[in-house]
Design an enzyme around this catalytic site. Structure first.
Site, short mmCIF file in Angstrom:
data_model
loop_
_atom_site.label_atom_id
_atom_site.label_comp_id
_atom_site.label_asym_id
_atom_site.label_seq_id
_atom_site.Cartn_x
_atom_site.Cartn_y
_atom_site.Cartn_z
N LYS A 1 1.07 -1.01 -0.26
CA LYS A 1 -0.04 0.19 -0.19
C LYS A 1 0.82 1.08 0.31
O LYS A 1 2.29 1.30 0.86
CB LYS A 1 -1.21 0.40 1.23
CG LYS A 1 -2.31 -0.81 0.95
CD LYS A 1 -3.50 -0.74 2.13
CE LYS A 1 -4.40 -1.75 1.69
NZ LYS A 1 -5.42 -1.91 3.11
N GLY B 1 17.80 5.51 6.57
CA GLY B 1 18.42 5.84 8.06
C GLY B 1 17.40 4.87 9.02
O GLY B 1 18.75 4.91 10.26
N GLY B 2 17.40 3.54 8.13
CA GLY B 2 18.08 2.62 8.51
C GLY B 2 17.39 1.85 9.24
O GLY B 2 16.89 0.88 10.41
N GLY B 3 15.95 2.40 9.29
CA GLY B 3 14.23 2.17 10.34
C GLY B 3 14.03 0.43 9.82
O GLY B 3 13.74 -0.24 10.32
N SER C 1 8.42 14.50 2.74
CA SER C 1 7.75 14.99 1.62
C SER C 1 7.52 13.38 0.57
O SER C 1 7.33 13.23 -0.43
CB SER C 1 8.59 16.27 0.48
OG SER C 1 9.14 15.94 0.73
N ASP D 1 27.08 6.72 4.16
CA ASP D 1 27.26 6.69 5.57
C ASP D 1 27.07 5.80 6.85
O ASP D 1 28.12 6.07 7.86
CB ASP D 1 26.49 8.10 6.41
CG ASP D 1 24.88 7.67 6.07
OD1 ASP D 1 24.34 7.22 5.54
OD2 ASP D 1 24.38 7.66 7.25
N GLU E 1 23.67 0.80 1.08
CA GLU E 1 23.82 1.64 -0.06
C GLU E 1 24.64 2.24 -0.74
O GLU E 1 25.19 1.61 -1.48
CB GLU E 1 24.75 2.50 1.81
CG GLU E 1 23.94 2.28 3.04
CD GLU E 1 24.92 3.24 4.19
OE1 GLU E 1 24.03 3.96 4.94
OE2 GLU E 1 25.16 2.36 4.56
N LYS F 1 10.54 -7.33 -15.29
CA LYS F 1 8.44 -6.73 -15.63
C LYS F 1 8.36 -6.05 -14.06
O LYS F 1 7.34 -5.85 -13.93
CB LYS F 1 7.44 -7.67 -15.98
CG LYS F 1 8.41 -8.78 -17.02
CD LYS F 1 8.84 -7.38 -18.67
CE LYS F 1 9.54 -8.97 -19.29
NZ LYS F 1 10.28 -7.91 -19.90
N GLY G 1 27.26 8.88 0.53
CA GLY G 1 25.67 8.54 1.17
C GLY G 1 26.05 7.10 1.49
O GLY G 1 24.95 6.51 2.34
N SER H 1 12.28 -2.08 -1.66
CA SER H 1 11.96 -1.22 -0.30
C SER H 1 9.97 0.05 -1.33
O SER H 1 9.09 -0.30 -0.55
CB SER H 1 12.77 -0.27 -0.11
OG SER H 1 13.33 0.76 -1.02
N LYS I 1 7.16 1.56 4.09
CA LYS I 1 6.63 2.14 4.92
C LYS I 1 5.30 3.05 6.08
O LYS I 1 5.43 2.80 6.82
CB LYS I 1 6.44 4.42 4.33
CG LYS I 1 8.60 4.58 4.32
CD LYS I 1 9.31 4.31 4.91
CE LYS I 1 10.42 5.16 5.15
NZ LYS I 1 11.54 5.90 6.15
N ASN J 1 8.11 3.56 -5.74
CA ASN J 1 7.48 5.39 -6.21
C ASN J 1 8.29 6.32 -7.15
O ASN J 1 9.20 7.31 -6.26
CB ASN J 1 6.94 5.80 -4.79
CG ASN J 1 6.00 5.46 -4.35
OD1 ASN J 1 5.17 4.33 -4.59
ND2 ASN J 1 5.74 5.82 -3.04
N ASP K 1 19.19 -18.08 3.75
CA ASP K 1 19.99 -17.21 4.56
C ASP K 1 20.42 -16.81 4.71
O ASP K 1 21.56 -16.28 6.22
CB ASP K 1 21.10 -18.50 3.99
CG ASP K 1 21.41 -20.34 3.23
OD1 ASP K 1 20.98 -20.73 4.53
OD2 ASP K 1 21.05 -20.82 2.74
#
Lengths: 400, 400
Positions: A72, A225-227, A107, A255, A247, A319, A253, A359, A77, A362, A217
């Protein structure tokens, strides 16, 4: 907000709470991509990289893609957002939360996720967005029923706007990643990966499973942010399933990787990587988990070109429509020789069954057009490299 | 090749034969797209169309997308190719077929499909391709293990090259669509649609099913040479499930619709529609089925802009990577007022459960970039129009 301890049991509790509100996203396999991952890179492909002149690694993988791009709002998130909102309701009571509402400054996907979670419980959601946000993004957030507040673009200006909303409404801040309830919510996908891979392996002898079904495995996930990464690591802690971070290396980037190497959290990141969901530094909670080797076994980084190459493969071969941030895990598996050598050494002969987290999805055709507009011809040919019948990575036009 | 009668029972036999060799592709639903389809177009959107000034129709739909873009080789074509090859083996014996091989003239999905089917049975596959085919396509076909023969670009030159291959090798021609075994093979997807929609409706009360599960009411599929559409129509004949055809109207690409209207098959089509899989006229077998109202209830056409708009929605909202030909069915549902008015009149109050065939996903980021490069700004804004919380079609950024 109070919160539960950061344990697998808490992730299981979170899963029970949010399950009615989220999609159980599919785990997909793809023969072409698993074969490609299990084929050494050419020595040519390593030219100009830190691995130039080295013998390419020869690890074996079966890839299991967790498709949170089908979730969704198009990203993982919603898991954390629903969990945080439901816990808040449990703590304060629905009437109280409906009176005061929730607030966040974002945003991106977290704003959409929080707006959806709030709407599901008829709670007002205040979203602080920079004035310069694109009109379609603002309209999109409003269409979700959220109340949009405008701020300047700096972190300070946004935080000031949030403070003002809180002062006026009593709304509760739901942060995008650095909160245990968010971390526990995102971690729920790890439970689904374990279960779905098990089901796939039991139901499908084509995947080459002999005797006992071994299951997954390892899991590799993007880290911003690592959440999400922390949540997965908490869910899989002490289960024997290894967790890895991926990353973008562009403009520092990576970090999290650099911070863990140096033994100190990096708190500021300024990168314009195309993996725009991963431009954020770790928070305090997420650092604590991610910097602990018993939770996250290794951290890896990939180049912008690696990300584009992986993205092209996922779109054209699998695809699946994904955003650049979503493919850094696959890019690591395909192109990071440090990771590939490690797997070659550590995995049994048949290789690893590895969960690869997509992840989110969008992005837009416009954004993709821009992203690929400046790719030189030579690179394009390399991008088209896929496994041929002779076992080398060559051009081919075949899905799954 | 001999062949079975064109009946549902023959499609069931075909399904049993090819099932071990193909993917059972998923049927996906998407709340956003079903809502959008069930919302009247704005009167503004009808300006400049043949429906300008008319009251927009208000049909209701639940959309069930059959994702053949996730099929092997990225398109439905493997169904017919495997069926034709297996029937040939049954008829001639594997040794004989291995000696002489199979041949086709195609540079597209059928060539890939036949190459894969032939490879699976260690049969030589001869593919006649125009000399001017892109190198990656030639390499891709060769990587599948096929023997590529080059010809000129006209139909005559290609057919001459095929005749030469047959004279030299004794190979059997497997045509791309106008053969009963191909038609029966493609039709197998209709059986899966019926079964999968039934499973979805039984398992998911969220979809709003009350009392008895009704299953699918209709299926809409793209029509090029008509192999897939005929196969679906044969499979669903006399089942009560209505079958509809969708075509591109650009430069007369809606030859099936025009032919049926005129009562005579159109045998030549010259269109450069972006739906490049649908540039072909009907064959003799497919015309006979498609022009029979008891098989195909109605034929509809959509514009290039309709196709682009639908494609953008499928990529950005559903996160599915599809080729332009794949979305003409959805484009018809969303934008063709003749179709929408017909459904408004014919469907019960709760609307239709309609199967929407995504025929394939074999396109590239490059091709998509070119396709969307020339879209004017104004159109872009309209493209982003999706259903808002106020029930109007407005901008939003939310996946299913």
């Amino acid at each position: 907000m109070s919160h539960l301890p950061l344990t697998r049991a808490s992730v299981e509790d979170a899963h029970a709470l949010i399950q009615p509100h989220i999609h159980r996203t599919p785990v997909l396999t793809n023969t072409t991509l698993s074969s490609l991952a299990s084929t050494p890179q050419t020595t040519d492909a390593l030219k100009g990289t830190q691995w130039e002149g080295q013998q390419p690694a020869n690890p074996k993988f079966k890839l299991f893609f967790k498709c949170e791009n089908f979730q969704k709002i198009g990203a993982f998130k919603v898991r954390g957002a629903f969990h945080a909102v439901i816990r808040l309701i449990q703590e304060r009571g629905i009437e109280e939360v409906r009176k005061s509402g929730v607030v966040t400054h974002s945003s991106g996907n977290h704003a959409q996720a929080l707006a959806l979670a709030a709407k599901s419980f008829q709670i007002p959601a205040h979203i602080v967005m920079p004035k310069i946000s694109t009109p379609s993004k603002i309209a999109g957030t409003q269409a979700q029923g959220a109340i949009v507040h405008f701020s300047g673009s700096t972190a300070q200006e946004r935080e000031a706007a949030v403070a003002e909303v809180i002062a006026q409404t009593g709304a509760t801040l739901i942060p995008p990643y650095d909160h245990p309830n968010i971390i526990l919510g995102q971690g729920t996908m790890a439970l689904e990966i374990q279960k779905e891979v098990q089901e796939l392996l039991q139901g499908n002898s084509e995947l080459g499973v002999h005797g006992d079904v071994r299951g997954i495995d390892a899991v590799i996930a993007p880290c911003g942010g690592g959440g999400m990464l922390s949540g997965i690591a908490v869910a899989l802690h002490d289960t024997g399933v290894k967790v890895f971070s991926a990353e973008p290396s562009f403009q520092g980037g990576d970090d999290a990787r650099r911070g863990v190497e140096a033994g100190e959290r990096i708190t500021t990141v300024k990168t314009l990587t195309i993996a725009d969901g991963l431009r954020t530094p770790l928070g305090e909670y997420t650092w604590k988990i991610i910097s602990d080797k018993s939770y996250v076994k290794g951290l890896y980084a990939v180049t912008e070109q690696n990300i584009k190459d992986a993205m092209k493969l996922v779109l054209e071969r699998m695809k699946c429509f994904v955003e650049p941030s979503a493919v850094v895990g696959l890019a690591t598996i395909l192109y990071n020789e440090n990771f590939r050598k490690m797997v070659e050494q550590e995995a049994p002969e048949e290789g690893w069954n590895i969960g690869v987290v997509f992840s989110g999805g969008n992005t837009t055709i416009d954004a993709i057009t821009k992203m690929f507009a400046d790719v030189p011809e030579e690179t394009k040919e390399r991008e088209e490299g896929v496994l041929g019948s002779d076992g080398k990575r060559v051009a081919e036009n075949v899905a799954g």
